[in-house]
Design an enzyme around this catalytic site. Structure first.
Site, PDB file in Angstrom:
ATOM      1  N   CYS A  88       0.842  -1.193   0.000  1.00  0.00           N
ATOM      2  CA  CYS A  88       0.000   0.000   0.000  1.00  0.00           C
ATOM      3  C   CYS A  88       0.880   1.246   0.000  1.00  0.00           C
ATOM      4  O   CYS A  88       1.773   1.389   0.841  1.00  0.00           O
ATOM      5  CB  CYS A  88      -0.897  -0.052   1.235  1.00  0.00           C
ATOM      6  N   GLU A  89       0.672   2.128  -0.964  1.00  0.00           N
ATOM      7  CA  GLU A  89       1.570   3.286  -1.082  1.00  0.00           C
ATOM      8  C   GLU A  89       1.350   4.309   0.029  1.00  0.00           C
ATOM      9  O   GLU A  89       2.186   5.176   0.244  1.00  0.00           O
ATOM     10  CB  GLU A  89       1.420   3.951  -2.460  1.00  0.00           C
ATOM     11  N   HIS A  90       0.247   4.219   0.742  1.00  0.00           N
ATOM     12  CA  HIS A  90      -0.022   5.191   1.809  1.00  0.00           C
ATOM     13  C   HIS A  90       0.719   4.865   3.099  1.00  0.00           C
ATOM     14  O   HIS A  90       1.158   5.757   3.811  1.00  0.00           O
ATOM     15  CB  HIS A  90      -1.529   5.263   2.082  1.00  0.00           C
ATOM     16  N   HIS A  91       0.796   3.559   3.430  1.00  0.00           N
ATOM     17  CA  HIS A  91       1.410   3.162   4.704  1.00  0.00           C
ATOM     18  C   HIS A  91       2.655   2.309   4.516  1.00  0.00           C
ATOM     19  O   HIS A  91       3.330   1.980   5.473  1.00  0.00           O
ATOM     20  CB  HIS A  91       0.399   2.393   5.556  1.00  0.00           C
ATOM     21  N   GLN A 129      -5.213  -0.494  -4.293  1.00  0.00           N
ATOM     22  CA  GLN A 129      -5.884  -1.643  -4.920  1.00  0.00           C
ATOM     23  C   GLN A 129      -6.710  -1.225  -6.140  1.00  0.00           C
ATOM     24  O   GLN A 129      -6.780  -1.954  -7.131  1.00  0.00           O
ATOM     25  CB  GLN A 129      -6.769  -2.340  -3.876  1.00  0.00           C
ATOM     26  N   HIS A 157      -5.740  -5.669   3.658  1.00  0.00           N
ATOM     27  CA  HIS A 157      -4.708  -4.644   3.800  1.00  0.00           C
ATOM     28  C   HIS A 157      -4.225  -4.605   5.245  1.00  0.00           C
ATOM     29  O   HIS A 157      -5.015  -4.357   6.158  1.00  0.00           O
ATOM     30  CB  HIS A 157      -5.277  -3.268   3.410  1.00  0.00           C
ATOM     31  N   CYS A 159      -2.605  -2.381   6.632  1.00  0.00           N
ATOM     32  CA  CYS A 159      -2.796  -1.053   7.231  1.00  0.00           C
ATOM     33  C   CYS A 159      -4.197  -0.918   7.827  1.00  0.00           C
ATOM     34  O   CYS A 159      -4.423  -0.071   8.686  1.00  0.00           O
ATOM     35  CB  CYS A 159      -2.521   0.057   6.214  1.00  0.00           C
TER      36      CYS A 159
HETATM   37 ZN   LIG Z   1      -2.618   1.683   3.608  1.00  0.00          ZN
END
Ligand SMILES: [Zn+2]
Length: 197
Positions: A88-91, A129, A157, A159
């Site tokens: 996941c590119e955010h976390h 995703q 996920h 995260c």
């Molecule tokens: Zn994430």
């Protein structure tokens, strides 16, 4: 046998990662979090972290050769339960699950084993995703010019399940439908029904 030239997306890291720098920064990162990495069990942890992420972010190359549809096969082809392992590119935490890919062939077909390669090619980069789902569908549209394409991804996920709302066991579904799988209710229903089995 004609080779279809397929451009590898430029979001895939092409350069070899600087592993020494990654190890040192992982050590600094852990140190800043209060993890000193000075016990026998943790002294090599920065290196293992760097190697693990380097592996998650690199897809093996594959030959995306397509073949003429000599049999004029015109029914749905569906490859189910293709493993999805991405970040996941955010976390920068992993998300894992399965992809189901279907298409209605036109003049070209793709070897069945290549579908997992296509999923991997797009999964081994910082992702969300929704984008991963769309990229796989659009790659198939561009490479095969099929009459229809459907991609469904179900993933968990970390995260979501390890932090934040801590919704353990939560699965996220995304889908991208193109061509007849989007426009013709009968084809769409057939694709979705096969996924229920
Ligand atoms: Zn994430």
């Amino acid at each position: 046998m004609e080779n279809l030239l397929v451009a590898v997306p430029d979001t895939i890291p092409g350069a070899a990662p600087d592993e020494d720098a990654a190890v040192e920064h992982a050590r600094s990162f852990l140190h800043a979090l209060g993890v000193p990495c000075d016990s026998p069990g943790t002294v090599d942890t920065p290196r293992r972290m760097a190697e693990a992420y380097a592996a998650l972010l690199s897809a093996p190359e594959f030959d995306p050769t397509t073949f003429p549809n000599d049999e004029c096969y015109d029914e749905l082809v569906i490859v189910k339960d293709i493993p999805v392992r991405s970040v996941c590119e955010h976390h920068f935490l992993p998300f894992t699950g399965v992809a189901h890919v279907g298409y209605l062939p036109g003049d070209r077909i793709l070897g069945l084993s290549k579908f997992a390669r296509v999923v991997e090619m797009f999964a081994r980069q910082p992702q969300v995703q929704e984008r991963l789902t769309v990229q796989i569908a659009d790659w198939l549209v561009e490479s095969l010019a099929p009459r229809g394409v459907g991609v469904v991804i179900e993933a968990e996920h970390l995260c979501m399940t390890l932090r934040g709302v801590q919704a353990a066991g939560t699965s996220t579904s995304t889908s991208a439908l193109r061509g007849l799988l989007r426009e013709r209710p009968q084809s769409r229903a057939e694709f979705l029904a096969v996924l229920q089995r």
